[in-house]
Design an enzyme around this catalytic site. Structure first.
Site, PDB file in Angstrom:
ATOM      1  N   HIS A 151       0.897  -0.702   0.116  1.00  0.00           N
ATOM      2  CA  HIS A 151       0.204   0.049   0.191  1.00  0.00           C
ATOM      3  C   HIS A 151       1.163   0.956   0.220  1.00  0.00           C
ATOM      4  O   HIS A 151       2.449   1.194  -0.276  1.00  0.00           O
ATOM      5  CB  HIS A 151      -0.779   0.283   1.470  1.00  0.00           C
ATOM      6  CG  HIS A 151      -0.530  -0.012   2.810  1.00  0.00           C
ATOM      7  ND1 HIS A 151       0.305   0.293   3.322  1.00  0.00           N
ATOM      8  CD2 HIS A 151      -0.180  -1.497   3.357  1.00  0.00           C
ATOM      9  CE1 HIS A 151       1.099  -0.335   4.382  1.00  0.00           C
ATOM     10  NE2 HIS A 151       0.443  -1.637   4.344  1.00  0.00           N
ATOM     11  N   HIS A 195       3.881   1.340   2.041  1.00  0.00           N
ATOM     12  CA  HIS A 195       5.340   0.538   1.405  1.00  0.00           C
ATOM     13  C   HIS A 195       5.822   1.254  -0.060  1.00  0.00           C
ATOM     14  O   HIS A 195       6.807   2.316  -0.113  1.00  0.00           O
ATOM     15  CB  HIS A 195       4.864  -0.343   0.826  1.00  0.00           C
ATOM     16  CG  HIS A 195       4.272  -1.413   1.721  1.00  0.00           C
ATOM     17  ND1 HIS A 195       2.759  -2.119   2.250  1.00  0.00           N
ATOM     18  CD2 HIS A 195       5.010  -2.882   2.713  1.00  0.00           C
ATOM     19  CE1 HIS A 195       2.939  -3.099   3.310  1.00  0.00           C
ATOM     20  NE2 HIS A 195       4.257  -3.534   3.484  1.00  0.00           N
ATOM     21  N   GLN A 241       8.049 -15.857  11.177  1.00  0.00           N
ATOM     22  CA  GLN A 241       7.912 -14.504  12.461  1.00  0.00           C
ATOM     23  C   GLN A 241       6.082 -14.788  13.151  1.00  0.00           C
ATOM     24  O   GLN A 241       5.570 -14.301  13.504  1.00  0.00           O
ATOM     25  CB  GLN A 241       8.090 -12.726  11.713  1.00  0.00           C
ATOM     26  CG  GLN A 241       7.180 -12.776  10.365  1.00  0.00           C
ATOM     27  CD  GLN A 241       8.218 -11.829  10.078  1.00  0.00           C
ATOM     28  OE1 GLN A 241       8.828 -11.942   9.417  1.00  0.00           O
ATOM     29  NE2 GLN A 241       7.197 -10.699   9.999  1.00  0.00           N
ATOM     30  N   LYS A 291       6.182   2.163  11.422  1.00  0.00           N
ATOM     31  CA  LYS A 291       4.834   1.732  12.360  1.00  0.00           C
ATOM     32  C   LYS A 291       5.113   1.088  13.198  1.00  0.00           C
ATOM     33  O   LYS A 291       4.810   1.030  13.978  1.00  0.00           O
ATOM     34  CB  LYS A 291       3.340   1.667  11.316  1.00  0.00           C
ATOM     35  CG  LYS A 291       2.842   1.399  12.372  1.00  0.00           C
ATOM     36  CD  LYS A 291       1.391   0.913  10.869  1.00  0.00           C
ATOM     37  CE  LYS A 291       1.868  -0.402  10.784  1.00  0.00           C
ATOM     38  NZ  LYS A 291       1.517  -1.857  11.403  1.00  0.00           N
ATOM     39  N   ASP A 292       6.129   0.343  12.529  1.00  0.00           N
ATOM     40  CA  ASP A 292       6.685  -1.379  13.261  1.00  0.00           C
ATOM     41  C   ASP A 292       7.919  -0.776  14.601  1.00  0.00           C
ATOM     42  O   ASP A 292       8.997  -1.131  14.326  1.00  0.00           O
ATOM     43  CB  ASP A 292       7.041  -2.204  12.498  1.00  0.00           C
ATOM     44  CG  ASP A 292       5.601  -3.074  11.919  1.00  0.00           C
ATOM     45  OD1 ASP A 292       4.976  -3.042  12.280  1.00  0.00           O
ATOM     46  OD2 ASP A 292       5.534  -2.679  10.546  1.00  0.00           O
ATOM     47  N   GLN A 335      10.169  -3.377  16.041  1.00  0.00           N
ATOM     48  CA  GLN A 335      10.837  -3.814  14.724  1.00  0.00           C
ATOM     49  C   GLN A 335      11.445  -3.071  14.380  1.00  0.00           C
ATOM     50  O   GLN A 335      13.601  -3.527  14.575  1.00  0.00           O
ATOM     51  CB  GLN A 335       9.628  -4.124  13.615  1.00  0.00           C
ATOM     52  CG  GLN A 335      10.223  -4.566  12.456  1.00  0.00           C
ATOM     53  CD  GLN A 335       9.512  -5.075  11.220  1.00  0.00           C
ATOM     54  OE1 GLN A 335       9.327  -6.313  11.528  1.00  0.00           O
ATOM     55  NE2 GLN A 335       9.240  -4.733  10.277  1.00  0.00           N
ATOM     56  N   VAL A 385       2.946   6.386   7.666  1.00  0.00           N
ATOM     57  CA  VAL A 385       1.117   6.975   6.879  1.00  0.00           C
ATOM     58  C   VAL A 385       0.686   6.483   7.274  1.00  0.00           C
ATOM     59  O   VAL A 385       0.494   6.010   7.212  1.00  0.00           O
ATOM     60  CB  VAL A 385       2.237   6.680   5.333  1.00  0.00           C
ATOM     61  CG1 VAL A 385       1.075   7.195   4.141  1.00  0.00           C
ATOM     62  CG2 VAL A 385       3.334   6.710   4.882  1.00  0.00           C
ATOM     63  N   ARG A 408      -3.003  -5.508   7.409  1.00  0.00           N
ATOM     64  CA  ARG A 408      -3.922  -5.965   8.173  1.00  0.00           C
ATOM     65  C   ARG A 408      -5.225  -5.068   8.074  1.00  0.00           C
ATOM     66  O   ARG A 408      -6.398  -5.304   8.711  1.00  0.00           O
ATOM     67  CB  ARG A 408      -3.196  -5.551   9.465  1.00  0.00           C
ATOM     68  CG  ARG A 408      -2.562  -7.081   9.578  1.00  0.00           C
ATOM     69  CD  ARG A 408      -2.272  -8.245  11.140  1.00  0.00           C
ATOM     70  NE  ARG A 408      -1.446  -9.473  10.920  1.00  0.00           N
ATOM     71  CZ  ARG A 408      -0.031  -8.961  10.544  1.00  0.00           C
ATOM     72  NH1 ARG A 408       0.601  -8.018  10.784  1.00  0.00           N
ATOM     73  NH2 ARG A 408       0.688 -10.532  10.671  1.00  0.00           N
TER      74      ARG A 408
HETATM   75  O1  PAF Z   1       7.417  -5.230   8.680  1.00  0.00           O
HETATM   76  C1  PAF Z   1       7.893  -6.649   7.845  1.00  0.00           C
HETATM   77  O2  PAF Z   1       6.742  -6.529   6.636  1.00  0.00           O
HETATM   78  C2  PAF Z   1       8.509  -7.338   7.894  1.00  0.00           C
HETATM   79  O3  PAF Z   1       8.424  -7.994   9.908  1.00  0.00           O
HETATM   80  C3  PAF Z   1       9.723  -7.460   7.797  1.00  0.00           C
HETATM   81  C4  PAF Z   1      10.745  -6.936   7.744  1.00  0.00           C
HETATM   82  C5  PAF Z   1       9.577  -7.633   5.556  1.00  0.00           C
HETATM   83  C6  PAF Z   1       9.929  -9.274   7.937  1.00  0.00           C
HETATM   84  O4  PAF Z   1       9.850 -10.460   7.285  1.00  0.00           O
END
Ligand code: PAF
Length: 282
Positions: free
Chosen positions: A34, A37, A61, A151-152, A155, A178, A189
């Site tokens: 989207h 990205h 994951q 947003k993550d 991560q 965004v 999601r």
């Molecule tokens: O954020 C994501 O889409 C995933 O966690 C990633 C970093 C591509 C790893 O699979």
């Protein structure tokens, strides 16, 4: 845009670009792309001559009861979107290519303490799967820079720590969140949010903003704010997962004299688990 499914062929293509002195930027994704990205791809273009995007729905994951099988796979659409923003290379491997020895036997990368809190507490093993696949992708692509969405936030913080701890020569760059017009953070999601729930699905963002306003006005009782935010989310009809005021670098509970603070939250709708965050400099 060149599309590769094999490690060997993407490496060969990139070696040629590197020999020509080109700087490589990398945007790892799980597809169902989207605008957020595409914004990461545009950010990578500001830092690099060649931008590589990967699409791989990484089963490692996802927990056993999570949505790996129903995670949207939209490769043809994704390819069109990447072409429209001038992405140069797409790497979209099969599972066998990434995990040739099976997932159980896969060597793992673990970032202790930061991976077990917040999202990691609700999704045991999730960040181990993320850091393992991201380190593999870093070894495959060997980019100069890699962009991950804010947003993550957890991560991003964990990947930063992993690259620092393992001396991986990749500069990790944060891509802005965004948002939809009402503040809901864009996410793959969001397609699982029901039409009935959608008008109030920005509650997580509203509560994050409210907590940040209180902190900016001098409130130091973070626990009180966290509890009030969870009550707001419940009153809007959603189930709060966590809502925490954290130190931005370590993700430990924020201390009263911390300068960099991030407020992070997660809540469940009927069909989705949404996350969001706001960072503050005090
Ligand atoms: O954020 C994501 O889409 C995933 O966690 C990633 C970093 C591509 C790893 O699979």
């Amino acid at each position: 845009m060149q599309v590769f499914h094999q490690i060997k062929s993407v490496r060969e293509a990139l070696q040629q670009a590197k020999n020509e002195g080109k700087k490589v930027g990398f945007v790892p994704t799980m597809g169902n792309l989207h605008n957020a990205h595409l914004a990461l791809v545009k950010t990578a273009q500001n830092y690099a001559d060649i931008v590589v995007c990967s699409i791989f729905v990484n089963r490692l994951q996802f927990g056993l009861n999570e949505d790996w099988d129903k995670y949207p796979r939209t490769l043809e659409n994704d390819i069109q979107k990447l072409k429209s923003v001038g992405c140069h290379i797409l790497f979209c491997p099969e599972e066998q290519e990434i995990y040739p020895n099976g997932m159980d036997a896969q060597t793992r990368v673990i970032v202790p303490s930061m991976a077990d809190v917040l999202c990691g507490a609700s999704r045991p093993g999730h960040f181990e799967g993320v850091t393992t696949v991201v380190s593999k992708l870093f070894h495959i692509v060997q980019p100069n820079i890699a962009v991950f969405g804010l947003k993550d936030f957890q991560q991003l913080a964990i990947i930063r720590r992993m690259t620092e701890d393992l001396c991986i020569p990749v500069e990790v760059i944060a891509g802005d969140i965004v948002r939809e017009d009402d503040g809901l953070a864009m996410s793959s999601r969001n397609t699982f949010i029901t039409a009935k729930e959608r008008p109030k699905a920005n509650q997580l963002h509203l509560s994050l903003k409210w907590v940040c306003e209180q902190i900016n006005q001098g409130e130091k009782d973070f626990q009180l704010l966290e509890n009030e935010a969870k009550a707001q989310i419940s009153a809007a009809g959603f189930r709060p997962d966590y809502f925490n005021v954290c130190n931005s670098k370590t993700l430990a509970p924020a201390a009263n004299d911390d300068k960099y603070i991030t407020v992070l939250g997660a809540m469940y709708t009927q069909g989705a688990r949404l996350i969001d965050n706001i960072s503050l400099e005090l």
